[in-house]
Design an enzyme around this catalytic site. Sequence first.
Site, PDB file in Angstrom:
ATOM      1  N   CYS A  44       0.807  -1.236   0.000  1.00 39.47           N
ATOM      2  CA  CYS A  44       0.000   0.000   0.000  1.00 39.47           C
ATOM      3  C   CYS A  44       0.833   1.276   0.000  1.00 39.47           C
ATOM      4  CB  CYS A  44      -0.924  -0.001   1.210  1.00 39.47           C
ATOM      5  SG  CYS A  44      -2.139  -1.315   1.145  1.00 39.47           S
TER       6      CYS A  44
HETATM    7  N1  LIG Z   1      -2.771  -6.045   2.030  1.00 40.17           N
HETATM    8  C1  LIG Z   1      -3.174  -4.936   2.632  1.00 40.17           C
HETATM    9  O1  LIG Z   1      -2.781  -4.642   3.752  1.00 40.17           O
HETATM   10  C2  LIG Z   1      -4.165  -3.995   1.955  1.00 40.17           C
HETATM   11  C3  LIG Z   1      -4.785  -3.034   2.740  1.00 40.17           C
HETATM   12  C4  LIG Z   1      -5.707  -2.183   2.167  1.00 40.17           C
HETATM   13  C5  LIG Z   1      -5.952  -2.276   0.798  1.00 40.17           C
HETATM   14  N2  LIG Z   1      -5.311  -3.194   0.036  1.00 40.17           N
HETATM   15  C6  LIG Z   1      -5.633  -3.241  -1.396  1.00 40.17           C
HETATM   16  O2  LIG Z   1      -6.475  -4.361  -1.644  1.00 40.17           O
HETATM   17  C7  LIG Z   1      -6.162  -4.922  -2.921  1.00 40.17           C
HETATM   18  C8  LIG Z   1      -5.820  -6.396  -2.758  1.00 40.17           C
HETATM   19  O3  LIG Z   1      -4.639  -6.503  -1.944  1.00 40.17           O
HETATM   20  P1  LIG Z   1      -4.216  -7.846  -1.232  1.00 40.17           P
HETATM   21  O4  LIG Z   1      -3.133  -7.480  -0.281  1.00 40.17           O
HETATM   22  O5  LIG Z   1      -5.416  -8.571  -0.722  1.00 40.17           O
HETATM   23  O6  LIG Z   1      -3.613  -8.655  -2.467  1.00 40.17           O
HETATM   24  P2  LIG Z   1      -3.218 -10.198  -2.521  1.00 40.17           P
HETATM   25  O7  LIG Z   1      -2.150 -10.323  -3.540  1.00 40.17           O
HETATM   26  O8  LIG Z   1      -3.005 -10.726  -1.143  1.00 40.17           O
HETATM   27  O9  LIG Z   1      -4.524 -10.907  -3.070  1.00 40.17           O
HETATM   28  C9  LIG Z   1      -5.022 -10.672  -4.356  1.00 40.17           C
HETATM   29  C10 LIG Z   1      -5.648 -11.949  -4.856  1.00 40.17           C
HETATM   30  O10 LIG Z   1      -6.250 -11.687  -6.119  1.00 40.17           O
HETATM   31  C11 LIG Z   1      -6.065 -12.826  -6.936  1.00 40.17           C
HETATM   32  N3  LIG Z   1      -6.271 -12.421  -8.321  1.00 40.17           N
HETATM   33  C12 LIG Z   1      -5.468 -11.675  -9.107  1.00 40.17           C
HETATM   34  N4  LIG Z   1      -6.041 -11.481 -10.312  1.00 40.17           N
HETATM   35  C13 LIG Z   1      -7.234 -12.101 -10.273  1.00 40.17           C
HETATM   36  C14 LIG Z   1      -8.293 -12.251 -11.207  1.00 40.17           C
HETATM   37  N5  LIG Z   1      -8.234 -11.678 -12.410  1.00 40.17           N
HETATM   38  N6  LIG Z   1      -9.352 -12.969 -10.851  1.00 40.17           N
HETATM   39  C15 LIG Z   1      -9.435 -13.548  -9.633  1.00 40.17           C
HETATM   40  N7  LIG Z   1      -8.478 -13.434  -8.689  1.00 40.17           N
HETATM   41  C16 LIG Z   1      -7.391 -12.710  -9.009  1.00 40.17           C
HETATM   42  C17 LIG Z   1      -4.674 -13.296  -6.594  1.00 40.17           C
HETATM   43  O11 LIG Z   1      -4.487 -14.657  -6.957  1.00 40.17           O
HETATM   44  C18 LIG Z   1      -4.637 -13.083  -5.088  1.00 40.17           C
HETATM   45  O12 LIG Z   1      -5.065 -14.226  -4.379  1.00 40.17           O
HETATM   46  C19 LIG Z   1      -5.044  -4.065  -3.488  1.00 40.17           C
HETATM   47  O13 LIG Z   1      -5.576  -3.074  -4.314  1.00 40.17           O
HETATM   48  C20 LIG Z   1      -4.422  -3.441  -2.267  1.00 40.17           C
HETATM   49  O14 LIG Z   1      -3.798  -2.204  -2.565  1.00 40.17           O
HETATM   50  C21 LIG Z   1      -4.434  -4.083   0.603  1.00 40.17           C
END
Ligand SMILES: NC(=O)c1ccc[n+]([C@@H]2O[C@H](COP(=O)([O-])OP(=O)(O)OC[C@H]3O[C@@H](n4cnc5c(N)ncnc54)[C@H](O)[C@@H]3O)[C@@H](O)[C@H]2O)c1
Length: 451
Positions: free
Chosen positions: A275
Amino acid sequence: MSALAASLLERIQSRRARTGVVGLGYVGLPLAVELAKAGFHATGIDLDERKIQAISEGRSYIPDVASADIAGLTKAGKLDATTDFGVVKDLDTINICVPTPLRKTKDPDMSYIVSAVESIAKHLHPGLLVVLESTTYPGTTEEVVQPLLEATGLKAGEDFFIAFSPERVDPGNPTFQTHNVPKVVGGLTPDCSRLAAALYGSAIETIVPVSSTRVAEMVKLLENTFRAVNIGLVNELALMCDRMNIDVWEVVDAAKTKPFGFMAFYPGPGLGGHCIPIDPFYLSWKAKQSGFDPRFIELAGHINGGMPHYVVDKVAEALNTKRKAINGSRILVMGVAYKRDIDDMRESPALDVMGLLHEKGAQIEYADPFVPEVHGREWSGRFDIRAVTAGRGSYAKYDCVVIVTDHKTTDYEALAAEADLIVDTRNAIKKPYPHVFRLGAPRPEVQGVVT
Ligand SMILES: NC(=O)c1ccc[n+]([C@@H]2O[C@H](COP(=O)([O-])OP(=O)(O)OC[C@H]3O[C@@H](n4cnc5c(N)ncnc54)[C@H](O)[C@@H]3O)[C@@H](O)[C@H]2O)c1
């Protein structure tokens, strides 16, 4: 409210709505679990077969989610997971939680959102509520998600509903988790807002409605830019304190006794995670497209991005006191996760520190109980490297130990007692020692500690 919206609202309020979550990572899996716990049937969709397998076996792969929850909910028939977007045709709501990384050029990489939305579009049907949660630049919901879905011939706000609601999860935070962090929600139309607020309101304690998807998108970027800029400020202060022989940690601790108008941020080896190092650049990319030059973001990025180099300079300075060079020294990096007590090493400054030391000829080893292996593609050393077990009796063989991430599992007293030389980037070792060099603090001999 239209009849279609009213019917969906009734399904949400009665928990008969079938909910879906695309992307079952740090954000998506906890959300799917909360929806299922709130009484909905929740279906997770992810391209990663291993995650689907884990969920169907009742196993969690996210530290903040208990395996017992997954097992209980799957057994009760409230939670399931699949790689097949075909299930969308039977869903009433779907939340998109896919990654939003940066390209090497620091431009937004929208490919995951586009791919997920295109897959949903194939099964879009009247009455579906689609909510984007991935952090992204203001305008994404209207400029990217809406047109891709409307290419089906259905109209947003009338035939189906769209909203943006930023995720604010803080991995590893025992107090604030998905269900008790207030949720900001902005819909394309009043019906969209009401439906999205009703969905989240079923599973999350506090809902904060805002007037549009753009406001909701900007809220998240303000929050993360605020952190990036304040960390940049305190990192610059650390560099200044280093030059002026003042202890930045003592300064921050004293400043935070002010009961108003100050919020403590701490210096460190650089930004990490999915992030804070990334999201502000989504905003600056979009602002530049509107002819606006966002200076704070660029400046903070410059200072924060330089911190791993400063850490390496500190290592060189410390080794110098022993008449040693980085080249040929055996160096242990303690902690490669981007923050304390978690297993996530995305964008971790430890990877930069390791890469820079390796480039200068150091023999690098690392210890991290949460990260058993770093693959060659993840750091510039380009070879796979496995964590060593560090603890009492294991530190004396290193020329220098660099504390990059201060996991609570480390016995810092034992480390300080045994290691020959330590660079502490987190103020983990509280007492002054002649062989401990702290980031943003006077050298040991200046602190009055005789070397
Ligand atoms: N991790 C954090 O602390 C956090 C906090 C707030 C916001 N975010 C935001 O949330 C979003 C997700 O982050 P995250 O940390 O959960 O990511 P992550 O990488 O842990 O999880 C994302 C998931 O999406 C899947 N994926 C990717 N493309 C796909 C598709 N086309 N169809 C289906 N599944 C698909 C991946 O396989 C993965 O399991 C990002 O935009 C991030 O900036 C993350």
